[in-house]
Design a protein around this motif. Structure first.
Motif, PDB file in Angstrom:
ATOM      1  N   HIS A   6      61.892  27.615  42.572  1.00 50.33           N
ATOM      2  CA  HIS A   6      63.209  27.591  41.874  1.00 50.33           C
ATOM      3  C   HIS A   6      63.071  27.836  40.271  1.00 50.33           C
ATOM      4  O   HIS A   6      63.772  28.736  39.736  1.00 50.33           O
ATOM      5  N   ILE A   7      61.979  27.134  39.840  1.00 50.39           N
ATOM      6  CA  ILE A   7      61.525  27.492  38.312  1.00 50.39           C
ATOM      7  C   ILE A   7      60.201  28.021  38.204  1.00 50.39           C
ATOM      8  O   ILE A   7      59.311  27.096  38.842  1.00 50.39           O
ATOM      9  N   THR A   8      59.937  28.843  37.505  1.00 49.79           N
ATOM     10  CA  THR A   8      58.584  29.459  37.373  1.00 49.79           C
ATOM     11  C   THR A   8      58.252  29.381  35.856  1.00 49.79           C
ATOM     12  O   THR A   8      58.792  29.844  35.019  1.00 49.79           O
ATOM     13  N   VAL A   9      57.265  28.461  35.449  1.00 47.08           N
ATOM     14  CA  VAL A   9      56.837  28.434  34.029  1.00 47.08           C
ATOM     15  C   VAL A   9      55.574  29.104  33.593  1.00 47.08           C
ATOM     16  O   VAL A   9      54.441  28.387  34.510  1.00 47.08           O
ATOM     17  N   ASP A  10      55.179  30.059  32.896  1.00 50.25           N
ATOM     18  CA  ASP A  10      53.998  30.604  32.774  1.00 50.25           C
ATOM     19  C   ASP A  10      53.505  30.829  31.505  1.00 50.25           C
ATOM     20  O   ASP A  10      54.233  31.157  30.555  1.00 50.25           O
ATOM     21  N   ASP A  11      52.294  30.106  31.167  1.00 54.87           N
ATOM     22  CA  ASP A  11      51.470  30.174  30.014  1.00 54.87           C
ATOM     23  C   ASP A  11      52.540  29.784  28.597  1.00 54.87           C
ATOM     24  O   ASP A  11      52.835  30.540  27.790  1.00 54.87           O
TER      25      ASP A  11
END
Ligand SMILES: Nc1ncnc2c1ncn2[C@@H]1O[C@H](COP(=O)(O)OP(=O)(O)OP(=O)(O)O)[C@@H](O)[C@H]1O
Ligand SMILES: [Mg+2]
Length: 253
Positions: A6-11
């Motif tokens: 649902h949520i993707t947090v990348d670097d």
């Protein structure tokens, strides 16, 4: 095939001005789960939450909610509801009027349809009989639940809670935890919650990240019960078992 998170947090890197609060931060929130953001005071939990809902712009990295793209760029109805740390109901408006506000702002819904929706959300949080009460006329726990009802009124499938049980008595806190579990288990809503309350974390959270100020980011992630029982990181162990921890002896984690 696993569904898209649902949520993707990348670097991600966040901070204020030249100050960095958190960097190299990568995690995912699976749909329909309860996800806790944990860590000591001042490590940046509320700041992370404000970035996730697009109130602040990150210094670097990527946030994606439901494939919609950067939260700070949204236009139109927000794809999530929020319960802020303070609750933030309008004190001169009744509970029903507080719920009408987002409907008026974001939807063409008026009259009986709006009334029914507002009533349904108040019923859901156990405040069906209090629609005409002012926030000052109900208890702290009821105010929080009214805040949840308002966060739900646009029927988003994603909710953010910042310290929902702060300042509540233990019974009201457990009632709120039960409500959060109901939202997730029965309605399939994804819940992201910032909290300090260990009993609440172990009761509700499927997954979590533990943030550390000194490490400027995530020091552990996973099932909080597993982290409590198995983590060998001194800070994480101390956090979950409420034992003392000498920051100077273990800089950064
Ligand atoms: N708008 C802002 N501008 C500048 N600095 C800020 C801003 N908001 C927060 N900070 C700073 O960022 C740091 C992290 O604050 P934040 O409120 O995110 O922490 P927190 O983990 O939620 O803490 P608490 O557990 O006490 O609620 C603090 O040092 C705070 O002073
Ligand atoms: Mg905070």
């Amino acid at each position: 095939m696993p569904s898209r998170p649902h949520i993707t947090v990348d670097d991600l890197r966040i901070g204020y001005g030249t100050r960095v609060l958190m960097e190299h931060t990568t995690f995912q929130v699976e749909r329909g789960t309860i996800f806790a953001i944990l860590g000591g005071s001042g490590c940046g939990k509320s700041s992370l939450l404000r970035h996730l809902i697009g109130l602040e712009r990150q210094q670097a990295g990527r946030i994606d909610i439901d494939g919609v793209g950067e939260p700070s760029q949204y236009e139109g109805v927000p794809p999530f509801g929020v319960l802020f740390q303070s609750g933030a109901l309008f004190s001169s408006l009744t509970l029903a009027e507080n719920l009408w506000l987002p409907l008026n702002r974001w939807t063409p819904m008026r009259g009986a349809t709006a009334h029914e929706l507002v009533q349904a959300k108040l019923d859901l949080v156990g405040l069906g009989a209090f629609a005409e009460y002012l926030p000052g006329e109900i208890s702290g726990g009821m105010k929080k639940r009214a805040g949840v009802a308002r966060a739900l009124v646009l029927e988003a499938d994603l909710l953010f809670f910042d310290e929902p049980s702060a300042g509540l008595d233990p019974i009201s806190a457990v009632e709120l935890d039960q409500l959060i579990i109901t939202l997730s288990r029965d309605l399939g809503i994804t819940v992201v919650i910032v909290t300090h309350e260990l009993p609440s974390i172990f009761l509700v959270a499927d997954n979590c990240i533990v943030l550390d100020k000194a490490a400027k980011g995530i020091v552990a992630q996973g099932d909080p019960r597993k982290l409590r029982d198995e983590s060998e990181i001194p800070f994480v162990h101390a956090f979950f078992t409420r034992s003392s921890y000498d920051v100077t002896a273990n800089p950064g984690g």
